[in-house]
Write a protein that holds these residues in place. Sequence first.
Motif, mmCIF file in Angstrom:
data_model
loop_
_atom_site.group_PDB
_atom_site.id
_atom_site.type_symbol
_atom_site.label_atom_id
_atom_site.label_comp_id
_atom_site.label_asym_id
_atom_site.label_seq_id
_atom_site.Cartn_x
_atom_site.Cartn_y
_atom_site.Cartn_z
ATOM 1 N N GLY A 144 42.154 35.187 43.608
ATOM 2 C CA GLY A 144 43.574 35.068 43.951
ATOM 3 C C GLY A 144 44.502 34.794 42.778
ATOM 4 O O GLY A 144 45.572 34.222 42.954
ATOM 5 N N TRP A 145 44.086 35.186 41.582
ATOM 6 C CA TRP A 145 44.921 35.058 40.400
ATOM 7 C C TRP A 145 45.398 36.435 39.980
ATOM 8 O O TRP A 145 44.816 37.443 40.364
ATOM 9 N N THR A 146 46.428 36.464 39.138
ATOM 10 C CA THR A 146 46.797 37.730 38.516
ATOM 11 C C THR A 146 45.790 38.007 37.401
ATOM 12 O O THR A 146 45.128 37.089 36.901
ATOM 13 N N GLU A 147 45.692 39.254 37.017
ATOM 14 C CA GLU A 147 44.784 39.601 35.922
ATOM 15 C C GLU A 147 45.210 38.900 34.633
ATOM 16 O O GLU A 147 44.368 38.395 33.884
ATOM 17 N N ASP A 148 46.510 38.848 34.376
ATOM 18 C CA ASP A 148 47.002 38.185 33.165
ATOM 19 C C ASP A 148 46.609 36.710 33.126
ATOM 20 O O ASP A 148 46.212 36.195 32.082
ATOM 21 N N LYS A 149 46.729 36.037 34.262
ATOM 22 C CA LYS A 149 46.355 34.621 34.311
ATOM 23 C C LYS A 149 44.861 34.461 34.062
ATOM 24 O O LYS A 149 44.438 33.581 33.308
ATOM 25 N N TYR A 150 44.049 35.351 34.664
ATOM 26 C CA TYR A 150 42.606 35.234 34.465
ATOM 27 C C TYR A 150 42.226 35.484 33.000
ATOM 28 O O TYR A 150 41.415 34.752 32.433
ATOM 29 N N VAL A 151 42.817 36.495 32.396
ATOM 30 C CA VAL A 151 42.526 36.786 30.980
ATOM 31 C C VAL A 151 42.936 35.597 30.111
ATOM 32 O O VAL A 151 42.198 35.200 29.204
ATOM 33 N N ALA A 152 44.090 34.999 30.407
ATOM 34 C CA ALA A 152 44.527 33.816 29.662
ATOM 35 C C ALA A 152 43.540 32.664 29.849
ATOM 36 O O ALA A 152 43.248 31.929 28.902
ATOM 37 N N PHE A 153 42.984 32.534 31.044
ATOM 38 C CA PHE A 153 41.954 31.519 31.295
ATOM 39 C C PHE A 153 40.738 31.762 30.413
ATOM 40 O O PHE A 153 40.229 30.839 29.764
ATOM 41 N N GLU A 154 40.240 32.998 30.382
ATOM 42 C CA GLU A 154 39.060 33.310 29.564
ATOM 43 C C GLU A 154 39.304 33.033 28.087
ATOM 44 O O GLU A 154 38.392 32.669 27.360
ATOM 45 N N LEU A 155 40.530 33.198 27.645
ATOM 46 C CA LEU A 155 40.869 32.949 26.239
ATOM 47 C C LEU A 155 41.130 31.471 25.953
ATOM 48 O O LEU A 155 41.329 31.086 24.806
ATOM 49 N N GLY A 156 41.135 30.657 26.997
ATOM 50 C CA GLY A 156 41.382 29.229 26.821
ATOM 51 C C GLY A 156 42.843 28.887 26.639
ATOM 52 O O GLY A 156 43.176 27.842 26.087
ATOM 53 N N CYS A 157 43.731 29.749 27.110
ATOM 54 C CA CYS A 157 45.167 29.587 26.861
ATOM 55 C C CYS A 157 45.933 28.880 27.968
ATOM 56 O O CYS A 157 47.119 28.615 27.797
ATOM 57 N N ILE A 158 45.297 28.629 29.105
ATOM 58 C CA ILE A 158 46.022 27.984 30.205
ATOM 59 C C ILE A 158 45.233 26.785 30.733
ATOM 60 O O ILE A 158 44.015 26.714 30.604
ATOM 61 N N ALA A 159 45.973 25.884 31.346
ATOM 62 C CA ALA A 159 45.342 24.751 32.023
ATOM 63 C C ALA A 159 44.832 25.226 33.382
ATOM 64 O O ALA A 159 45.366 26.174 33.961
ATOM 65 N N PHE A 160 43.793 24.596 33.869
ATOM 66 C CA PHE A 160 43.222 24.925 35.174
ATOM 67 C C PHE A 160 42.585 23.664 35.732
ATOM 68 O O PHE A 160 42.231 22.746 34.994
ATOM 69 N N SER A 161 42.442 23.647 37.040
ATOM 70 C CA SER A 161 41.832 22.473 37.676
ATOM 71 C C SER A 161 40.311 22.623 37.709
ATOM 72 O O SER A 161 39.783 23.736 37.577
ATOM 73 N N PRO A 202 37.921 41.832 34.494
ATOM 74 C CA PRO A 202 38.843 40.719 34.738
ATOM 75 C C PRO A 202 39.702 40.966 35.981
ATOM 76 O O PRO A 202 39.963 40.052 36.758
ATOM 77 N N TYR A 203 40.103 42.215 36.178
ATOM 78 C CA TYR A 203 40.923 42.540 37.339
ATOM 79 C C TYR A 203 40.177 42.245 38.640
ATOM 80 O O TYR A 203 40.717 41.614 39.553
ATOM 81 N N THR A 204 38.930 42.706 38.735
ATOM 82 C CA THR A 204 38.140 42.496 39.952
ATOM 83 C C THR A 204 37.973 41.018 40.253
ATOM 84 O O THR A 204 38.194 40.577 41.387
ATOM 85 N N LEU A 205 37.604 40.241 39.251
ATOM 86 C CA LEU A 205 37.401 38.808 39.483
ATOM 87 C C LEU A 205 38.716 38.115 39.808
ATOM 88 O O LEU A 205 38.768 37.255 40.693
ATOM 89 N N SER A 206 39.786 38.501 39.141
ATOM 90 C CA SER A 206 41.080 37.874 39.423
ATOM 91 C C SER A 206 41.501 38.133 40.872
ATOM 92 O O SER A 206 42.059 37.248 41.526
ATOM 93 N N GLU A 207 41.211 39.313 41.385
ATOM 94 C CA GLU A 207 41.506 39.619 42.786
ATOM 95 C C GLU A 207 40.692 38.724 43.718
ATOM 96 O O GLU A 207 41.204 38.243 44.725
ATOM 97 N N LEU A 208 39.432 38.515 43.401
ATOM 98 C CA LEU A 208 38.556 37.680 44.233
ATOM 99 C C LEU A 208 39.031 36.230 44.307
ATOM 100 O O LEU A 208 38.921 35.586 45.351
#
Length: 126
Positions: free
Chosen positions: A43-60, A35-41
């Motif tokens: 431009g997200w924080t790792e926490d935001k990316y993990v929350a995305f994978e869990l379905g916890c945040i809105a995204f465009s 998750p860290y590597t992809l979040s860097e690619l």
Amino acid sequence: MAKLSDEEVVERVLFYRKMCGEFARRYRSARSLTPYTLSELIGWTEDKYVAFELGCIAFSDDEFISICRYLGAEKELKIFMENLEEAFNNGLKSNNKENSEFLESLGIKFTLSVHNSDKLAPSESE
């Protein structure tokens, strides 16, 4: 099509977020990215990316498409969206277990129909 209640709209939004996050998680894992590597690619924080994978945040849509591009899953994205549209058209199940089973079959369908390589298929333990 009948008008959806507020509860049904919320259920669909949450289901959509969860499915998109799971789709990305499967392809990220299959490509051995953390998750860290992809979040860097992207431009997200790792926490935001993990929350995305869990379905916890809105995204465009643009953010989701960008993630799929980094994962090399653009062709699979079309199939994924068609299957999600079919699920919405057929009505979501109110039972979370049935939604989980749908997710599992959806993920298996992608890896088997698009990738014939065991190298790219997610492991059973994920």
